[in-house]
Motif scaffolding. Structure first.
Motif, PDB file in Angstrom:
ATOM      1  N   LYS A  54      -8.913 -29.960   0.930  1.00 46.61           N
ATOM      2  CA  LYS A  54      -8.353 -29.510  -0.355  1.00 46.61           C
ATOM      3  C   LYS A  54      -8.843 -30.385  -1.508  1.00 46.61           C
ATOM      4  O   LYS A  54      -9.201 -29.873  -2.578  1.00 46.61           O
ATOM      5  CB  LYS A  54      -6.827 -29.542  -0.293  1.00 46.61           C
ATOM      6  N   LYS A  55      -8.864 -31.702  -1.278  1.00 45.27           N
ATOM      7  CA  LYS A  55      -9.224 -32.625  -2.350  1.00 45.27           C
ATOM      8  C   LYS A  55     -10.726 -32.716  -2.552  1.00 45.27           C
ATOM      9  O   LYS A  55     -11.215 -32.798  -3.696  1.00 45.27           O
ATOM     10  CB  LYS A  55      -8.651 -34.012  -2.043  1.00 45.27           C
ATOM     11  N   TYR A  56     -11.472 -32.700  -1.438  1.00 46.70           N
ATOM     12  CA  TYR A  56     -12.932 -32.825  -1.515  1.00 46.70           C
ATOM     13  C   TYR A  56     -13.593 -31.746  -0.652  1.00 46.70           C
ATOM     14  O   TYR A  56     -14.178 -32.061   0.400  1.00 46.70           O
ATOM     15  CB  TYR A  56     -13.378 -34.207  -1.032  1.00 46.70           C
ATOM     16  N   PRO A  57     -13.514 -30.482  -1.050  1.00 45.29           N
ATOM     17  CA  PRO A  57     -14.165 -29.446  -0.240  1.00 45.29           C
ATOM     18  C   PRO A  57     -15.680 -29.617  -0.192  1.00 45.29           C
ATOM     19  O   PRO A  57     -16.326 -29.190   0.761  1.00 45.29           O
ATOM     20  CB  PRO A  57     -13.774 -28.138  -0.941  1.00 45.29           C
ATOM     21  N   VAL A  58     -16.244 -30.261  -1.222  1.00 42.30           N
ATOM     22  CA  VAL A  58     -17.689 -30.494  -1.261  1.00 42.30           C
ATOM     23  C   VAL A  58     -17.937 -31.994  -1.407  1.00 42.30           C
ATOM     24  O   VAL A  58     -17.440 -32.623  -2.342  1.00 42.30           O
ATOM     25  CB  VAL A  58     -18.359 -29.750  -2.436  1.00 42.30           C
ATOM     26  N   VAL A  59     -18.682 -32.549  -0.451  1.00 42.29           N
ATOM     27  CA  VAL A  59     -19.043 -33.968  -0.495  1.00 42.29           C
ATOM     28  C   VAL A  59     -20.568 -34.070  -0.475  1.00 42.29           C
ATOM     29  O   VAL A  59     -21.232 -33.470   0.380  1.00 42.29           O
ATOM     30  CB  VAL A  59     -18.448 -34.743   0.703  1.00 42.29           C
ATOM     31  N   VAL A  60     -21.106 -34.818  -1.415  1.00 35.84           N
ATOM     32  CA  VAL A  60     -22.553 -35.020  -1.484  1.00 35.84           C
ATOM     33  C   VAL A  60     -22.843 -36.473  -1.107  1.00 35.84           C
ATOM     34  O   VAL A  60     -22.465 -37.396  -1.830  1.00 35.84           O
ATOM     35  CB  VAL A  60     -23.103 -34.731  -2.894  1.00 35.84           C
ATOM     36  N   VAL A  61     -23.498 -36.653   0.031  1.00 36.21           N
ATOM     37  CA  VAL A  61     -23.926 -38.000   0.428  1.00 36.21           C
ATOM     38  C   VAL A  61     -25.334 -38.171  -0.129  1.00 36.21           C
ATOM     39  O   VAL A  61     -26.275 -37.490   0.296  1.00 36.21           O
ATOM     40  CB  VAL A  61     -23.895 -38.173   1.956  1.00 36.21           C
TER      41      VAL A  61
END
Length: 223
Positions: A122-129
């Motif tokens: 919910k908080k970080y549906p998309v994470v870019v490493v």
């Protein structure tokens, strides 16, 4: 004077007879004779006990309930998205090429992983490493910006972490991708910069992001 008649119960025969009796009693007790608790124990509410019940209780106590299966990627995402940075290079004996116990990712916290995963999605549906200096990472981040995603993608600049090599090895093992950027959507890698550009060109990227729970204020067309 006549010789004494030898007894039919020699020590060997007596021993064999006793063994037979013991074996027969044991067999009848285990398989042939029902048994009950004495009245005093039945009155105490234990009348439901039987050999089968006792065996079941003994077996259930000897077996711990299995821990719920949790994808390790969510452990890693929890670690790298925490407000207070924790690193893995101070964990003794850690081998990033092998599966890592979830307690390593939890640290001192006692986590309910099912709730933690829901919170992460919910908080970080998309994470870019990403790598801060990498042109491909910059290109991917710039493209995502055109979609005006809410909540905004969580960007992890892995090269600014002291455990960058460990994160790279773990992420590579879990996603089969060892280069950056690595875009993670709800725990699933959708690839790197070129993959992102392809999905954008095919008008699939918006659908993936919206399905993940992100709200888009633009379709990425720049118009």
């Amino acid at each position: 004077m006549s010789a004494p008649v030898p007894s039919a119960w020699t020590p060997v025969r007596r021993r064999r007879f006793l063994i037979f009796v013991v074996a027969l009693v044991s067999f009848l007790f285990c398989f042939g004779v029902p048994w009950e608790l004495p009245p005093s124990l039945r009155d105490a509410g234990l009348s439901a006990l039987s050999r089968a019940n006792i065996a079941h209780l003994a077996k259930s106590k000897s077996q711990s309930p299995p821990e719920p299966k949790v994808d390790e990627i969510f452990g890693l995402l929890h670690l790298v998205t925490e407000d207070v940075e924790r690193v893995l290079d101070d964990v003794k004996g850690l081998d990033p090429t092998q599966a890592i116990n979830m307690t390593v990712y939890a640290g001192d916290e006692k986590l309910d992983w099912s709730k933690t995963i829901k919170k992460l999605n919910k908080k970080y549906p998309v994470v870019v490493v990403s790598k801060s200096y990498c042109p491909y990472s910059k290109r991917a981040k710039k493209l995502l910006e055109t979609y005006h995603i809410q909540p905004p993608p969580k960007v992890i600049e892995v090269d600014l972490r002291t455990d960058s090599d460990i994160i790279k090895a773990i992420l590579g093992r879990l996603t089969n991708r060892y280069t950056f950027p690595n875009i993670i959507v709800r725990g699933q890698s959708i690839g790197g910069s070129d993959d992102l550009q392809t999905l954008h060109a095919q008008r699939q990227l918006a659908k993936i992001l919206e399905k993940a729970g992100a709200v888009l204020r633009d379709d990425g067309s720049g118009k």
